[in-house]
Scaffold this motif. Structure first.
Motif, PDB file in Angstrom:
ATOM      1  N   GLY A 186      51.824  30.459  66.237  1.00 37.36           N
ATOM      2  CA  GLY A 186      52.806  29.430  66.514  1.00 37.36           C
ATOM      3  C   GLY A 186      53.949  29.872  67.411  1.00 37.36           C
ATOM      4  O   GLY A 186      54.804  29.060  67.761  1.00 37.36           O
ATOM      5  N   ILE A 187      53.970  31.144  67.804  1.00 32.55           N
ATOM      6  CA  ILE A 187      55.025  31.587  68.720  1.00 32.55           C
ATOM      7  C   ILE A 187      54.854  30.907  70.069  1.00 32.55           C
ATOM      8  O   ILE A 187      55.827  30.523  70.718  1.00 32.55           O
ATOM      9  CB  ILE A 187      55.001  33.121  68.891  1.00 32.55           C
ATOM     10  CG1 ILE A 187      55.194  33.784  67.527  1.00 32.55           C
ATOM     11  CG2 ILE A 187      56.081  33.577  69.860  1.00 32.55           C
ATOM     12  CD1 ILE A 187      55.103  35.283  67.562  1.00 32.55           C
ATOM     13  N   ASP A 188      53.581  30.737  70.506  1.00 34.06           N
ATOM     14  CA  ASP A 188      53.343  30.002  71.748  1.00 34.06           C
ATOM     15  C   ASP A 188      53.879  28.569  71.620  1.00 34.06           C
ATOM     16  O   ASP A 188      54.594  28.082  72.497  1.00 34.06           O
ATOM     17  CB  ASP A 188      51.858  30.028  72.132  1.00 34.06           C
ATOM     18  CG  ASP A 188      50.911  29.764  70.967  1.00 34.06           C
ATOM     19  OD1 ASP A 188      51.371  29.608  69.818  1.00 34.06           O
ATOM     20  OD2 ASP A 188      49.692  29.714  71.208  1.00 34.06           O
ATOM     21  N   SER A 189      53.591  27.916  70.507  1.00 36.91           N
ATOM     22  CA  SER A 189      54.065  26.549  70.289  1.00 36.91           C
ATOM     23  C   SER A 189      55.594  26.513  70.286  1.00 36.91           C
ATOM     24  O   SER A 189      56.206  25.647  70.922  1.00 36.91           O
ATOM     25  CB  SER A 189      53.569  26.023  68.937  1.00 36.91           C
ATOM     26  OG  SER A 189      52.257  26.457  68.646  1.00 36.91           O
ATOM     27  N   LEU A 190      56.213  27.449  69.588  1.00 39.54           N
ATOM     28  CA  LEU A 190      57.675  27.468  69.480  1.00 39.54           C
ATOM     29  C   LEU A 190      58.326  27.607  70.857  1.00 39.54           C
ATOM     30  O   LEU A 190      59.220  26.837  71.222  1.00 39.54           O
ATOM     31  CB  LEU A 190      58.121  28.625  68.578  1.00 39.54           C
ATOM     32  CG  LEU A 190      59.618  28.922  68.514  1.00 39.54           C
ATOM     33  CD1 LEU A 190      60.430  27.728  68.063  1.00 39.54           C
ATOM     34  CD2 LEU A 190      59.901  30.106  67.603  1.00 39.54           C
ATOM     35  N   LEU A 191      57.849  28.594  71.637  1.00 37.27           N
ATOM     36  CA  LEU A 191      58.475  28.823  72.944  1.00 37.27           C
ATOM     37  C   LEU A 191      58.234  27.645  73.882  1.00 37.27           C
ATOM     38  O   LEU A 191      59.120  27.259  74.649  1.00 37.27           O
ATOM     39  CB  LEU A 191      57.965  30.123  73.560  1.00 37.27           C
ATOM     40  CG  LEU A 191      58.300  31.386  72.754  1.00 37.27           C
ATOM     41  CD1 LEU A 191      57.842  32.623  73.508  1.00 37.27           C
ATOM     42  CD2 LEU A 191      59.771  31.480  72.456  1.00 37.27           C
ATOM     43  N   SER A 192      57.017  27.061  73.835  1.00 38.16           N
ATOM     44  CA  SER A 192      56.722  25.910  74.707  1.00 38.16           C
ATOM     45  C   SER A 192      57.611  24.709  74.385  1.00 38.16           C
ATOM     46  O   SER A 192      57.843  23.862  75.231  1.00 38.16           O
ATOM     47  CB  SER A 192      55.261  25.479  74.540  1.00 38.16           C
ATOM     48  OG  SER A 192      54.394  26.411  75.122  1.00 38.16           O
ATOM     49  N   ILE A 193      58.060  24.632  73.148  1.00 38.13           N
ATOM     50  CA  ILE A 193      58.867  23.484  72.738  1.00 38.13           C
ATOM     51  C   ILE A 193      60.361  23.744  72.924  1.00 38.13           C
ATOM     52  O   ILE A 193      61.096  22.900  73.419  1.00 38.13           O
ATOM     53  CB  ILE A 193      58.570  23.123  71.256  1.00 38.13           C
ATOM     54  CG1 ILE A 193      57.154  22.556  71.143  1.00 38.13           C
ATOM     55  CG2 ILE A 193      59.586  22.128  70.716  1.00 38.13           C
ATOM     56  CD1 ILE A 193      56.684  22.305  69.729  1.00 38.13           C
ATOM     57  N   VAL A 194      60.823  24.940  72.564  1.00 37.44           N
ATOM     58  CA  VAL A 194      62.265  25.176  72.510  1.00 37.44           C
ATOM     59  C   VAL A 194      62.867  25.523  73.875  1.00 37.44           C
ATOM     60  O   VAL A 194      64.027  25.232  74.125  1.00 37.44           O
ATOM     61  CB  VAL A 194      62.595  26.265  71.467  1.00 37.44           C
ATOM     62  CG1 VAL A 194      62.414  27.671  72.008  1.00 37.44           C
ATOM     63  CG2 VAL A 194      64.029  26.096  70.941  1.00 37.44           C
ATOM     64  N   GLN A 195      62.062  26.137  74.756  1.00 39.11           N
ATOM     65  CA  GLN A 195      62.632  26.655  76.009  1.00 39.11           C
ATOM     66  C   GLN A 195      62.691  25.605  77.125  1.00 39.11           C
ATOM     67  O   GLN A 195      62.440  25.912  78.299  1.00 39.11           O
ATOM     68  CB  GLN A 195      61.824  27.884  76.472  1.00 39.11           C
ATOM     69  CG  GLN A 195      62.110  29.150  75.676  1.00 39.11           C
ATOM     70  CD  GLN A 195      63.495  29.705  75.910  1.00 39.11           C
ATOM     71  OE1 GLN A 195      64.465  29.242  75.315  1.00 39.11           O
ATOM     72  NE2 GLN A 195      63.613  30.677  76.788  1.00 39.11           N
ATOM     73  N   MET A 196      63.037  24.367  76.789  1.00 44.80           N
ATOM     74  CA  MET A 196      63.112  23.287  77.772  1.00 44.80           C
ATOM     75  C   MET A 196      64.243  23.536  78.777  1.00 44.80           C
ATOM     76  O   MET A 196      65.248  24.144  78.442  1.00 44.80           O
ATOM     77  CB  MET A 196      63.359  21.967  77.050  1.00 44.80           C
ATOM     78  CG  MET A 196      62.161  21.480  76.248  1.00 44.80           C
ATOM     79  SD  MET A 196      60.762  21.008  77.298  1.00 44.80           S
ATOM     80  CE  MET A 196      61.370  19.477  78.010  1.00 44.80           C
ATOM     81  N   PRO A 197      64.077  23.052  80.010  1.00 43.60           N
ATOM     82  CA  PRO A 197      65.132  23.249  81.016  1.00 43.60           C
ATOM     83  C   PRO A 197      66.338  22.353  80.726  1.00 43.60           C
ATOM     84  O   PRO A 197      66.206  21.325  80.055  1.00 43.60           O
ATOM     85  CB  PRO A 197      64.450  22.841  82.316  1.00 43.60           C
ATOM     86  CG  PRO A 197      63.409  21.864  81.902  1.00 43.60           C
ATOM     87  CD  PRO A 197      62.922  22.331  80.555  1.00 43.60           C
ATOM     88  N   LEU A 198      67.471  22.752  81.249  1.00 36.75           N
ATOM     89  CA  LEU A 198      68.697  21.961  81.108  1.00 36.75           C
ATOM     90  C   LEU A 198      68.444  20.529  81.593  1.00 36.75           C
ATOM     91  O   LEU A 198      67.919  20.317  82.687  1.00 36.75           O
ATOM     92  CB  LEU A 198      69.829  22.588  81.938  1.00 36.75           C
ATOM     93  CG  LEU A 198      71.165  21.850  81.891  1.00 36.75           C
ATOM     94  CD1 LEU A 198      71.731  21.814  80.485  1.00 36.75           C
ATOM     95  CD2 LEU A 198      72.175  22.471  82.839  1.00 36.75           C
TER      96      LEU A 198
END
Lengths: 172, 172, 172, 172, 172, 172, 172, 172
Positions: free
Chosen positions: B96-108
């Protein structure tokens, strides 16, 4: 000027210094391409409109660079059947691991062909290989490219032997 | 039946066993919601059509679960101005680290409010908090929920004291 | 001056250069807010006193930034029922991964809505979305904000097309 | 029964099977302790009340186990001056790395003495070492414990030599 | 000069700029200490000789800093029964994660009390807490230290309120 | 000049500043070696030709440095029976973790003896140890090397004691 | 029975099922070895005594397996000049990454030749390669081993071709 | 039977259960392929011989699966100019992260188009996209495949709406 057969896209012009390496390689192989900015997040309308024309315009490969929650390559792959090659762009906190995982871990059905972090040049070379299997001109250039890599290594080995490592390091 | 004010979406019905926890919490708080399957990758047309109606239908929060290159919450956030809460679903190789980063690291500019991996319950509770600041009925239930958590801890502490850890462990 | 409806807090004034981006965005949307320093570890008394008043003072969202063992957002979420949005601040050794996990992996019952590392701007935009679903003035500004993002991408694409990538890179 | 001088706390009774190992070791060294459940997130009032009494009741060390956004040890360390030893509990998605970082990366001023993931036994042994430097009885037992470890290794080495590895593996 | 009761050791004098923070804190609390260089790998004889005397010389805590395959704290803990506090030193490739895991993941029986990466100050504060539970003078200073932290936060909050974030950021 | 008995290879001359440390150590132990550039990817023909001669030319160890998808050591190990020692070179995005895993995780049957990231010196010292068990001259030098390491630590400890940490840090 | 020239050591007999693979390979190459249990942490006296005799007893390579804060290989390398090959044993929370980093990241001067996680077989094969460069009998067996690997692959390829993948998968 | 235009290779028949998914997809699109075992490490001669014929035999894409120090795709890419698509196979300790990094982080000049861990199906779909841009029959099937994915999502959404989540979960 010839009709483009490769499309290079990126979510932000801040990625252009990385993505322009793909353009440089395609220039070297004399492959016509287009390069533009389109964001899956900030310009979803432009994204949909742009992707819809790729196949009918004769684009044979899309090279898409993105960083962070790097959705651009995957969203492009969902909106077109043209092969999409993803370039994960380096990020400050995760050094591009976030970009890599967001691009490579696509679900079954919607693939993105992913290259190494910041390696837009290799993305271009995948498109070159894809064209070379159908086009003898490109195949010929690609074989020359490989021979040139082998020769460069031999020249460096010869230089290192001639100079010894002390002198070689100073000269660099 | 009341008009839904929260939307629960997921890219695949294989995520339903996780995402249904969000529904269960909203049931507990008697908050009307809808729950459906929509994939940013496999059903881009449905995605665009669904997102377009959220705001005008009075949806106050979207809870979106996705795993791997988890683009669903981010793509939803690009297509609506309603707040989107993302639930990273556990994956086999990256847990789920891939899922977490894909979701949380959205651009400004296009935020996703992210919760812990598989924690659809907390996603629902964020929507509950968002509603509670405007709705005294929900605020009242939320305060009771917090008191109940405090009480449960006290009861466990009392039980452990009474039984000692040997007996307590056996009883569990 | 209007009563604040958003609270921006941070554990140390060394995080202010990051967290002030949230203030800047709220200024842009003309949303009244307060901004202060409160540490879950170094000032636990101030923490408890501050959190106790949030709900009754009409605060609709708390934006909490913290780095390392970043307990501030979670501790705030335990002490209030107002929605808490957590901003993981970058750290030297773990580049903010420690901050991210400490903030996002909250137990069921006490949620923190987490954004990307250092992305205080997106935290503010989540609070803006939360307000926009109830306030047409904010909703209007938010839609304009999205249109402006789309336009900016189009302008960059046009500029890149006009100049070509060589000239565009030099001009930047 | 003697007054406890070590406190073992955990955020949830689901951690008791791990944390009871600390109790078992303290039993072995005949060190009086108390063991209870207290959650920084779900029972903030109980947390504050419990921590306030530790020093005056003569507690010499707190052993605190927690998983995920594992704030319990850090919050305890903020509320007492008694040394706090943190035990990161394993988690499903991050295997306890989230717990470890949340516990060990405390800011300057509020330290937590952290042990390996799930290693409640070592947490107890740190408290034993802390007592042994002042109490000859404990010091004597601790030296015997070390000699016993050395002897156990020698016995295993002798057994392996006598049997050979094939037979030794079968016998285990 | 008083007999040292805390020992600060490091594998290399390149770690002294980090480890001296522990000395500075002990100076502040007027706790006598010794500070030296001893390497588990490069000086195994000195290591064994040094560790053998710790307990009989009245040392109450060892603070050991090490980076990379950071064996110093663990090897010290194997050779003495005095409590050992480990400080993982930052490294170039792994940013100290290698150091942290090498120090914290000790097997049952031989514990190291680990602090955050480079956080020698917190290691000293753990030794201060260990002494404070027996020594009212140290306890008194420790309580003052905590009050001073709380006060500093309040002063920063007041300054930020007075100046506003623009002026505060400029002043820093 | 004596026939080389150690071979130092690298995939690119950009790794020479790191790999030359191996040469420097071998010079110190007066062990004859050769150093050259050969790439598993860019010069596969040269790779095969070079590896084929290693055993018959009396090479006793190969030291191979590579970064990223660092295949050089593994490919060399597949093409020769001479022991191969791999040096993972640091990379920008993964700080050499990619290099380390690509080198160390070889399948059963084709081993690579791996050292720490950028630690070409240790790779050379492994080859020195391998030669020392057969050659008393090298063994003698190696023992002196270890004694010198122990002495250096003692000198630093003495200097730190004499000067105190304040003065020692300034002097460095 | 011949005098051992390879030593296989491990910190705990729980690692024997992994480490016995090294013994099995050495049996296959008819290389005399000894295998024993010695712990750097739990039996420091035995560790020092054992390491002191390795060189004079004619041991040509040490294979050391350890997990977690896996200090055994590094401590052995500090106490002998015989080449030490480290085998990182898998762990529950970090899956052996902690073991790998603790073993491979040794400081300059005290190298450990590291193999992949749990890959004791490859550790044995490194010692075989080290012996083969001096001993034609071992060299001969090693070449046969490589030819046999190549043949096995060819047989599998032939089987897969003959059966097709459906039948081949069923037959396995 | 038609001449193969796609080649599926793997380093070991233990990867066949994963890699056969690629074959299954190519069967579905009626694209002729060959599937075989070839190891870069254990059968370097077979590797070189096999790669040498790919281009002249009319192979348009190579799909290469490998795990751990997964060199197969990269070594294939060095030995042919045909596009190589790499499939990282899951591993026990690193869950395939080692495989992913070894495959994706290729140096400039020798690209591998990488897919998600174990996602051999997506590797096949990349080759399908590569063929579809030249072959209307394949393009037609690919468009039908995308429509079918969209339809499946709609059917699941309809089923979930009809049954409600309780009944839907039970039925699965």
């Amino acid at each position: 000027m010839k009709k483009p057969i490769v499309s290079i896209i990126m979510g932000s012009d801040s990625d252009l210094n990385i993505m322009s390496e793909a353009a440089r390689i395609l220039d070297e192989f004399k492959i016509p391409y287009e390069i533009t900015v389109v964001s899956a997040h900030r310009s979803p309308k432009r994204m949909a409109a742009y992707a819809a024309t790729l196949s009918s315009r004769g684009i044979k490969a899309v090279i898409a660079g993105a960083g962070g929650a790097a959705h651009l390559p995957g969203v492009a792959a969902a909106l077109t059947t043209v092969p999409v090659i993803g370039v994960p762009i380096i990020t400050r906190s995760f050094k591009g691991i976030d970009s890599l995982l967001s691009i490579v871990q696509m679900p079954l059905g919607v693939p993105v062909a992913t290259v190494g972090i910041n390696n837009a040049g290799n993305a271009a070379l995948i498109s070159v290989r894809m064209l070379a299997v159908w086009d003898p001109r490109v195949q010929h250039l690609l074989e020359a490219y490989h021979e040139s890599m082998e020769k460069t290594v031999q020249q460096k080995a010869a230089g290192l032997k001639r100079l010894g490592y002390h002198a070689y390091l100073k000269k660099k």
